[in-house]
Scaffold this motif. Sequence first.
Motif, PDB file in Angstrom:
ATOM      1  N   ASP A 153      36.751  49.290  48.150  1.00 46.40           N
ATOM      2  CA  ASP A 153      35.313  49.053  48.223  1.00 46.40           C
ATOM      3  C   ASP A 153      34.815  48.083  47.162  1.00 46.40           C
ATOM      4  O   ASP A 153      33.632  47.739  47.143  1.00 46.40           O
ATOM      5  N   LEU A 154      35.687  47.658  46.255  1.00 42.30           N
ATOM      6  CA  LEU A 154      35.288  46.656  45.275  1.00 42.30           C
ATOM      7  C   LEU A 154      35.146  45.296  45.957  1.00 42.30           C
ATOM      8  O   LEU A 154      35.918  44.973  46.859  1.00 42.30           O
ATOM      9  N   ASP A 155      34.172  44.489  45.512  1.00 43.75           N
ATOM     10  CA  ASP A 155      34.090  43.141  46.068  1.00 43.75           C
ATOM     11  C   ASP A 155      35.217  42.301  45.468  1.00 43.75           C
ATOM     12  O   ASP A 155      35.922  42.736  44.553  1.00 43.75           O
ATOM     13  N   ASP A 156      35.387  41.093  45.983  1.00 38.85           N
ATOM     14  CA  ASP A 156      36.535  40.276  45.584  1.00 38.85           C
ATOM     15  C   ASP A 156      36.558  39.990  44.085  1.00 38.85           C
ATOM     16  O   ASP A 156      37.616  40.034  43.451  1.00 38.85           O
ATOM     17  N   ASP A 157      35.401  39.686  43.499  1.00 41.16           N
ATOM     18  CA  ASP A 157      35.350  39.381  42.069  1.00 41.16           C
ATOM     19  C   ASP A 157      35.694  40.602  41.228  1.00 41.16           C
ATOM     20  O   ASP A 157      36.436  40.510  40.245  1.00 41.16           O
ATOM     21  N   THR A 175      57.097  51.641  46.905  1.00 41.48           N
ATOM     22  CA  THR A 175      55.859  51.310  46.217  1.00 41.48           C
ATOM     23  C   THR A 175      55.450  49.859  46.435  1.00 41.48           C
ATOM     24  O   THR A 175      56.249  48.947  46.189  1.00 41.48           O
ATOM     25  N   LEU A 176      54.219  49.648  46.861  1.00 40.31           N
ATOM     26  CA  LEU A 176      53.653  48.305  46.913  1.00 40.31           C
ATOM     27  C   LEU A 176      53.234  47.952  45.485  1.00 40.31           C
ATOM     28  O   LEU A 176      52.305  48.560  44.934  1.00 40.31           O
ATOM     29  N   LEU A 182      49.368  44.366  47.444  1.00 41.56           N
ATOM     30  CA  LEU A 182      48.268  45.297  47.190  1.00 41.56           C
ATOM     31  C   LEU A 182      46.956  44.772  47.775  1.00 41.56           C
ATOM     32  O   LEU A 182      46.193  45.532  48.372  1.00 41.56           O
ATOM     33  N   LYS A 183      46.698  43.481  47.626  1.00 42.26           N
ATOM     34  CA  LYS A 183      45.475  42.912  48.192  1.00 42.26           C
ATOM     35  C   LYS A 183      45.464  43.039  49.711  1.00 42.26           C
ATOM     36  O   LYS A 183      44.428  43.357  50.313  1.00 42.26           O
ATOM     37  N   ALA A 184      46.609  42.807  50.329  1.00 38.88           N
ATOM     38  CA  ALA A 184      46.690  42.939  51.782  1.00 38.88           C
ATOM     39  C   ALA A 184      46.459  44.375  52.218  1.00 38.88           C
ATOM     40  O   ALA A 184      45.762  44.643  53.209  1.00 38.88           O
ATOM     41  N   GLU A 185      47.034  45.315  51.473  1.00 36.61           N
ATOM     42  CA  GLU A 185      46.859  46.735  51.805  1.00 36.61           C
ATOM     43  C   GLU A 185      45.415  47.170  51.606  1.00 36.61           C
ATOM     44  O   GLU A 185      44.859  47.916  52.428  1.00 36.61           O
ATOM     45  N   ARG A 190      40.089  48.799  53.619  1.00 42.14           N
ATOM     46  CA  ARG A 190      38.658  48.523  53.770  1.00 42.14           C
ATOM     47  C   ARG A 190      38.274  48.472  55.254  1.00 42.14           C
ATOM     48  O   ARG A 190      37.229  48.995  55.659  1.00 42.14           O
ATOM     49  N   LYS A 191      39.122  47.872  56.060  1.00 48.29           N
ATOM     50  CA  LYS A 191      38.828  47.720  57.483  1.00 48.29           C
ATOM     51  C   LYS A 191      38.913  49.045  58.230  1.00 48.29           C
ATOM     52  O   LYS A 191      38.066  49.350  59.077  1.00 48.29           O
ATOM     53  N   GLN A 192      39.933  49.839  57.917  1.00 46.61           N
ATOM     54  CA  GLN A 192      40.147  51.080  58.679  1.00 46.61           C
ATOM     55  C   GLN A 192      39.394  52.278  58.104  1.00 46.61           C
ATOM     56  O   GLN A 192      39.217  53.288  58.790  1.00 46.61           O
ATOM     57  N   GLY A 193      38.960  52.195  56.835  1.00 39.54           N
ATOM     58  CA  GLY A 193      38.150  53.253  56.249  1.00 39.54           C
ATOM     59  C   GLY A 193      38.925  54.407  55.648  1.00 39.54           C
ATOM     60  O   GLY A 193      38.327  55.421  55.274  1.00 39.54           O
TER      61      GLY A 193
END
Length: 272
Positions: A153-157, A175-176, A182-185, A190-193
């Motif tokens: 839920d954090l924004d990109d910055d 472990t990722l 990690l960014k991809a995960e 974020r998309k799936q909730g």
Amino acid sequence: MASQPFEESPDYVQSLARGLQVLRAFDHEMPSPSLSQVAERIGLSRAVARRLLLTLQHLGYVGSRGRSFFLTPRVLELGYSYLTSLDLTELAQQSLEQLSHRVGESCSMAVLDGQDIVYVLRVPVRRVMSVALGVGARLPAFATSMGRAILADLDDDALAAWMEGQTFRAYTPQTLHTVGALKAELARVRKQGYALVSRELEHGLCSIAVPIRAADGSTVAALNVGMPYSEDAPKRALKEILPALRETQAAVQQAIARGGWLPQQAIRGAYA
């Protein structure tokens, strides 16, 4: 021109910081360290560590037995003050108990604190991890389902600031632990909730988590259900556990809204 580090400012109280370092030197692996062990762990001389330990002992936070030191129950006052001011745990307690009874697994709530998640509420059914978990326990956020549910839920910055300078270790072969992975995960979470973590922190653990948001939309915590790993565990997590977890998520968020509780600092702004 770079701003001056706070540690170099006149407002920084070094003795207070060092005293807190000493308290954090005690943990499950080293519950009764010697003076030398405390000094080595916090990177200070024996003389400085000794003065800090004796001061904490005088204040009632540390006791001694022979050459070893140990924390006293008085240190619980520090964490209890936070929990009693949180109110969030009171709003979620009954819902977590009902969820645990419904799915027959341990349920927890955690908040983000720096690079870790900190457990603020837990309803245990059985011990799943090798490390005993309870209120106040800390785990690395990047490798946990609750940590990822919050971080997503954090924004990109804010996420970039959170990741800056970190070194992610592989706890298991699953472990990722690279920034890209990690960014991809987190984008997927974020998309799936929800966040599903299987055998990444420990071989025998599978857990699924969802974020908890206050009425202003800020993510303030996460809820999870942890279970022993089996080949069927991820499928069960999605088919059976997730619907119940989402119902609990909605109940807790409704309780937060009714109670008018708002966080003192939204997590998404903590790393801005």
